[in-house]
Design an enzyme around this catalytic site. Structure first.
Site, PDB file in Angstrom:
ATOM      1  N   GLY A   9       0.835  -1.208   0.000  1.00 47.44           N
ATOM      2  CA  GLY A   9       0.000   0.000   0.000  1.00 47.44           C
ATOM      3  C   GLY A   9       0.862   1.248   0.000  1.00 47.44           C
ATOM      4  N   ASP A  14      -1.168   6.899   3.431  1.00 47.12           N
ATOM      5  CA  ASP A  14      -0.279   6.549   4.536  1.00 47.12           C
ATOM      6  C   ASP A  14       1.049   5.998   4.024  1.00 47.12           C
ATOM      7  OD1 ASP A  14      -2.499   7.187   5.951  1.00 47.12           O
ATOM      8  OD2 ASP A  14      -2.694   5.281   7.015  1.00 47.12           O
ATOM      9  N   ASP A  64       0.344  -7.752  -5.565  1.00 43.73           N
ATOM     10  CA  ASP A  64      -1.063  -7.540  -5.227  1.00 43.73           C
ATOM     11  C   ASP A  64      -1.416  -8.458  -4.064  1.00 43.73           C
ATOM     12  OD1 ASP A  64      -3.638  -6.447  -7.240  1.00 43.73           O
ATOM     13  OD2 ASP A  64      -4.055  -7.592  -5.422  1.00 43.73           O
ATOM     14  N   SER A  90      -9.970   0.588   0.650  1.00 43.81           N
ATOM     15  CA  SER A  90     -10.135   1.262   1.943  1.00 43.81           C
ATOM     16  C   SER A  90     -11.375   2.152   2.018  1.00 43.81           C
ATOM     17  CB  SER A  90      -8.879   2.086   2.246  1.00 43.81           C
ATOM     18  OG  SER A  90      -8.857   3.227   1.417  1.00 43.81           O
ATOM     19  N   SER A 135      -8.578  -0.589  11.887  1.00 45.80           N
ATOM     20  CA  SER A 135      -9.351   0.645  11.708  1.00 45.80           C
ATOM     21  C   SER A 135     -10.392   0.825  12.805  1.00 45.80           C
ATOM     22  CB  SER A 135     -10.058   0.570  10.353  1.00 45.80           C
ATOM     23  OG  SER A 135     -11.090   1.511  10.282  1.00 45.80           O
ATOM     24  N   GLU A 137     -13.192   1.683  12.151  1.00 46.39           N
ATOM     25  CA  GLU A 137     -14.420   1.120  11.577  1.00 46.39           C
ATOM     26  C   GLU A 137     -14.754  -0.228  12.206  1.00 46.39           C
ATOM     27  OE1 GLU A 137     -16.844   1.793   8.876  1.00 46.39           O
ATOM     28  OE2 GLU A 137     -16.279   3.750   9.625  1.00 46.39           O
ATOM     29  N   TYR A 158     -16.324  -3.537   4.674  1.00 43.48           N
ATOM     30  CA  TYR A 158     -14.945  -3.115   4.975  1.00 43.48           C
ATOM     31  C   TYR A 158     -14.626  -3.346   6.452  1.00 43.48           C
ATOM     32  CZ  TYR A 158     -11.157   0.155   6.086  1.00 43.48           C
ATOM     33  OH  TYR A 158      -9.998   0.716   6.564  1.00 43.48           O
TER      34      TYR A 158
HETATM   35  P1  NAP Z   1      -5.442   4.480   0.630  1.00 43.88           P
HETATM   36  O1  NAP Z   1      -4.941   5.853   0.369  1.00 43.88           O
HETATM   37  O2  NAP Z   1      -6.743   4.049   0.053  1.00 43.88           O
HETATM   38  O3  NAP Z   1      -4.306   3.460   0.166  1.00 43.88           O
HETATM   39  C1  NAP Z   1      -4.565   2.086   0.069  1.00 43.88           C
HETATM   40  C2  NAP Z   1      -3.362   1.415  -0.568  1.00 43.88           C
HETATM   41  O4  NAP Z   1      -3.663   0.024  -0.747  1.00 43.88           O
HETATM   42  C3  NAP Z   1      -3.016   1.958  -1.955  1.00 43.88           C
HETATM   43  O5  NAP Z   1      -1.621   1.937  -2.110  1.00 43.88           O
HETATM   44  C4  NAP Z   1      -3.667   0.930  -2.873  1.00 43.88           C
HETATM   45  O6  NAP Z   1      -3.073   0.866  -4.156  1.00 43.88           O
HETATM   46  C5  NAP Z   1      -3.362  -0.325  -2.091  1.00 43.88           C
HETATM   47  N1  NAP Z   1      -4.175  -1.472  -2.492  1.00 43.88           N
HETATM   48  C6  NAP Z   1      -5.502  -1.513  -2.741  1.00 43.88           C
HETATM   49  N2  NAP Z   1      -5.874  -2.757  -3.093  1.00 43.88           N
HETATM   50  C7  NAP Z   1      -4.746  -3.504  -3.087  1.00 43.88           C
HETATM   51  C8  NAP Z   1      -4.451  -4.861  -3.415  1.00 43.88           C
HETATM   52  N3  NAP Z   1      -5.392  -5.714  -3.816  1.00 43.88           N
HETATM   53  N4  NAP Z   1      -3.178  -5.288  -3.318  1.00 43.88           N
HETATM   54  C9  NAP Z   1      -2.201  -4.443  -2.915  1.00 43.88           C
HETATM   55  N5  NAP Z   1      -2.403  -3.150  -2.617  1.00 43.88           N
HETATM   56  C10 NAP Z   1      -3.668  -2.695  -2.703  1.00 43.88           C
HETATM   57  O7  NAP Z   1      -5.544   4.213   2.194  1.00 43.88           O
HETATM   58  P2  NAP Z   1      -4.822   4.981   3.411  1.00 43.88           P
HETATM   59  O8  NAP Z   1      -5.713   6.069   3.868  1.00 43.88           O
HETATM   60  O9  NAP Z   1      -3.420   5.262   3.034  1.00 43.88           O
HETATM   61  O10 NAP Z   1      -4.883   3.855   4.526  1.00 43.88           O
HETATM   62  C11 NAP Z   1      -3.839   2.883   4.656  1.00 43.88           C
HETATM   63  C12 NAP Z   1      -4.393   1.664   5.370  1.00 43.88           C
HETATM   64  O11 NAP Z   1      -4.886   2.033   6.643  1.00 43.88           O
HETATM   65  C13 NAP Z   1      -5.552   0.964   4.678  1.00 43.88           C
HETATM   66  O12 NAP Z   1      -5.458  -0.409   4.946  1.00 43.88           O
HETATM   67  C14 NAP Z   1      -6.774   1.537   5.355  1.00 43.88           C
HETATM   68  O13 NAP Z   1      -7.843   0.624   5.263  1.00 43.88           O
HETATM   69  C15 NAP Z   1      -6.264   1.682   6.762  1.00 43.88           C
HETATM   70  N6  NAP Z   1      -6.864   2.752   7.559  1.00 43.88           N
HETATM   71  C16 NAP Z   1      -6.931   4.011   7.091  1.00 43.88           C
HETATM   72  C17 NAP Z   1      -7.435   5.011   7.893  1.00 43.88           C
HETATM   73  C18 NAP Z   1      -7.528   6.440   7.410  1.00 43.88           C
HETATM   74  O14 NAP Z   1      -8.283   7.211   8.019  1.00 43.88           O
HETATM   75  N7  NAP Z   1      -6.776   6.822   6.382  1.00 43.88           N
HETATM   76  C19 NAP Z   1      -7.871   4.721   9.188  1.00 43.88           C
HETATM   77  C20 NAP Z   1      -7.765   3.413   9.646  1.00 43.88           C
HETATM   78  C21 NAP Z   1      -7.243   2.435   8.830  1.00 43.88           C
HETATM   79  P3  NAP Z   1      -3.536   1.883  -5.323  1.00 43.88           P
HETATM   80  O15 NAP Z   1      -2.832   3.181  -5.028  1.00 43.88           O
HETATM   81  O16 NAP Z   1      -3.055   1.225  -6.558  1.00 43.88           O
HETATM   82  O17 NAP Z   1      -5.031   2.026  -5.234  1.00 43.88           O
HETATM   83  N1  GDD Z   2     -16.918   9.621   1.495  1.00 45.59           N
HETATM   84  C1  GDD Z   2     -17.967  10.387   1.801  1.00 45.59           C
HETATM   85  N2  GDD Z   2     -18.568  11.107   0.800  1.00 45.59           N
HETATM   86  N3  GDD Z   2     -18.412  10.434   3.072  1.00 45.59           N
HETATM   87  C2  GDD Z   2     -19.459  11.247   3.355  1.00 45.59           C
HETATM   88  C3  GDD Z   2     -20.089  12.023   2.386  1.00 45.59           C
HETATM   89  C4  GDD Z   2     -19.629  11.949   1.042  1.00 45.59           C
HETATM   90  O1  GDD Z   2     -20.143  12.589   0.136  1.00 45.59           O
HETATM   91  N4  GDD Z   2     -21.072  12.737   2.992  1.00 45.59           N
HETATM   92  C5  GDD Z   2     -21.060  12.416   4.282  1.00 45.59           C
HETATM   93  N5  GDD Z   2     -20.081  11.508   4.514  1.00 45.59           N
HETATM   94  C6  GDD Z   2     -19.799  10.870   5.809  1.00 45.59           C
HETATM   95  C7  GDD Z   2     -19.789   9.347   5.761  1.00 45.59           C
HETATM   96  O2  GDD Z   2     -21.114   8.831   5.767  1.00 45.59           O
HETATM   97  C8  GDD Z   2     -19.007   9.040   7.029  1.00 45.59           C
HETATM   98  O3  GDD Z   2     -19.860   9.037   8.141  1.00 45.59           O
HETATM   99  C9  GDD Z   2     -18.049  10.225   7.157  1.00 45.59           C
HETATM  100  O4  GDD Z   2     -18.512  11.219   6.236  1.00 45.59           O
HETATM  101  C10 GDD Z   2     -16.599   9.879   6.826  1.00 45.59           C
HETATM  102  O5  GDD Z   2     -16.580   9.228   5.582  1.00 45.59           O
HETATM  103  P1  GDD Z   2     -15.183   8.918   4.835  1.00 45.59           P
HETATM  104  O6  GDD Z   2     -14.378  10.155   4.732  1.00 45.59           O
HETATM  105  O7  GDD Z   2     -15.520   8.188   3.577  1.00 45.59           O
HETATM  106  O8  GDD Z   2     -14.405   7.992   5.872  1.00 45.59           O
HETATM  107  P2  GDD Z   2     -14.879   6.733   6.727  1.00 45.59           P
HETATM  108  O9  GDD Z   2     -14.944   7.185   8.159  1.00 45.59           O
HETATM  109  O10 GDD Z   2     -16.056   6.083   6.148  1.00 45.59           O
HETATM  110  O11 GDD Z   2     -13.651   5.734   6.518  1.00 45.59           O
HETATM  111  C11 GDD Z   2     -12.307   6.221   6.624  1.00 45.59           C
HETATM  112  O12 GDD Z   2     -11.864   6.095   7.953  1.00 45.59           O
HETATM  113  C12 GDD Z   2     -11.776   4.755   8.452  1.00 45.59           C
HETATM  114  C13 GDD Z   2     -11.310   4.835   9.917  1.00 45.59           C
HETATM  115  O13 GDD Z   2     -12.414   5.091  10.733  1.00 45.59           O
HETATM  116  C14 GDD Z   2     -11.457   5.392   5.659  1.00 45.59           C
HETATM  117  O14 GDD Z   2     -10.176   5.956   5.596  1.00 45.59           O
HETATM  118  C15 GDD Z   2     -11.314   3.962   6.124  1.00 45.59           C
HETATM  119  O15 GDD Z   2     -10.365   3.286   5.306  1.00 45.59           O
HETATM  120  C16 GDD Z   2     -10.811   3.986   7.578  1.00 45.59           C
HETATM  121  O16 GDD Z   2     -10.637   2.674   8.064  1.00 45.59           O
END
Ligand code: NAP
Ligand code: GDD
Length: 394
Positions: A9, A14, A64, A90, A135, A137, A158
């Protein structure tokens, strides 16, 4: 010998911050990149090293999470001391539409990787430390504040898949005595956040509205509350988990929770706009089951890892708005020169070729490919079109 790390990733939000952090600490960083028909390495452009250079610190491999053969081969080649599994489909809303693929990449992908690591450790006798990106989530409907002892109640494919990945990680730790740590990270954002997550969707729209490139921003549920931190702070916590004396599970959060409406208000007012004039509700952006209230308690990480967030909610919002105002300004300039970025428009666009534009340095935006259509003489201006941020399906 410098330490080496493998980041699954690496091309994500991240992944790019973690790569920067590890390179700054002198690591050799191996990254797994998915094959894609278009470039997916924009977040790494500033770190990229040509494969022909000697003594590279950043080495990218195709792979992958759905392909164990490739994962095994990369492990043998890279022989990392630390593995960070950040790879995932994600997006929560997308997971309702792609539940099987989400489970395959998130849950099964983690299992595949752990299995490769177990075998690698067995036959090489090497010590390998593994970080699993869990997460908030996973807590889903469990009431706040959530910590390491809160029961999981996921509300999306997810979330369910992340719970499975969490337990696979715990099981491989206990069954095979592997150093596997679960980070349970609450939402973390940045100017590199994917553009269909709500914070970035909002800040991208603000930039484009300010520059006259967009009129409306369509969103779903504004009442959901999230504990939003800065991604740059959170990758430091991942690294600290793998430097700790023993593997464990850690919540990483700010302890402050805000609604989506709060984020909108803060971001629009920072840009000098009244959000009520621009934001419209579109139910297509709501989820079949929502996570209403996340607020993390990261006191264990503070006590054992010495980790604390450094960036406040307001600082995060300003950082993202500032960046996206700059991006929209460049987009406006390109637009005025009759160029548009292919990622910035939601509909096919025709552009008038001019020699000045030919000379324009197209690499300046760095956030998407550019396109110029030879089909039409006059530009088809899409002011008011809500663009990617507004029209994206999620
Ligand atoms: P992101 O920007 O969506 O990045 C996800 C990464 O995973 C990208 O490099 C993507 O590649 C890669 N990926 C997707 N499908 C794959 C596969 N089948 N095989 C190998 N790689 C794959 O997510 P992020 O925000 O950096 O988050 C990093 C990790 O933390 C994720 O696991 C996410 O679920 C978790 N997480 C995120 C948050 C948050 O708020 N950001 C919070 C809690 C947990 P491509 O670039 O090619 O799409
Ligand atoms: N994406 C999105 N788009 N979210 C919306 C919208 C919209 O137009 N309008 C309202 N929301 C609300 C969603 O319903 C959710 O409650 C909140 O905004 C945050 O949505 P996202 O930014 O899509 O993030 P997430 O909380 O669902 O998930 C992210 O955080 C998780 C950790 O709690 C992702 O980064 C996950 O990968 C990660 O695990």
């Amino acid at each position: 010998m410098p330490k080496s790390a493998l980041i699954i990733g690496v091309t994500g939000q991240d992944g790019s911050y973690l790569t920067e952090l590890l390179l700054s600490k002198g690591y050799i960083v191996h990254g797994l990149v998915r094959r894609s028909s278009s470039f997916n390495t924009a977040r790494l452009n500033h770190l990229y090293e040509d494969p022909h250079e000697a003594d590279r610190q950043l080495i990218l491999h195709y792979g992958d999470l759905t392909d164990s053969t490739g994962l095994r081969a990369i492990l043998e080649k890279a022989r990392p001391d630390e593995i960070y599994n950040l790879g995932a489909q994600s997006h929560v809303k997308v997971s309702f539409e792609l539940p099987e693929y989400t489970a395959d990449s998130v849950a099964m992908g983690t299992l595949r990787l752990l299995d490769c690591v177990r075998d690698h450790v067995r036959h090489t006798g090497r010590g390998v430390r593994f970080y699993q990106a869990g997460s908030s989530e996973m807590f889903g409907a469990a009431p706040p504040p959530q910590n390491e002892n809160t029961r999981f109640y996921p509300r999306s494919p997810y979330g369910v898949s992340k719970v499975a990945a969490y337990w696979y990680s715990v099981n491989y730790r206990e069954a095979y005595n592997l150093f596997v740590s679960n980070g349970i990270l609450f939402n973390h954002e940045s100017p590199r956040r994917g553009e269909t997550f709500v914070t970035r969707k909002i800040t991208r729209a603000i930039g484009r509205i300010k520059m006259g490139l967009q009129k409306k921003l369509y969103l779903g549920n504004l009442d959901a509350r999230r504990d939003w931190g800065f991604a740059g702070d959170y990758v430091d916590a991942m690294w600290r988990m793998l430097q700790h004396s023993s593997p464990d599970n850690f919540v990483i959060a700010t302890g402050q929770s805000y609604s989506v409406r709060d984020f909108i208000t803060e971001a629009f007012s920072y840009a000098g706009l009244d959000w009520r004039e621009y934001v419209e509700i579109d139910p297509q952006y709501c989820r079949p089951t929502e996570v209403d209230f996340l607020c993390g308690d990261a006191s264990k990480a503070k006590a054992l890892l010495g980790w604390e967030p450094k960036t406040s909610f307001s600082q995060l919002v300003c950082m993202m708005v500032d960046k996206d105002l700059g991006l929209a300004e460049q987009e406006r300039l390109l637009h005025d020169q009759q160029y548009v970025t292919s990622r910035a428009v939601g509909a096919p666009i025709a552009l008038r070729p001019t020699s000045d534009v030919e000379k324009y340095n197209l690499s300046c935006l760095g956030n998407g490919a550019f396109q110029r259509s030879p089909k039409q003489e006059q530009p088809d201006f899409v002011a008011g079109h809500c663009g990617l941020a507004g029209s994206a399906a999620h």
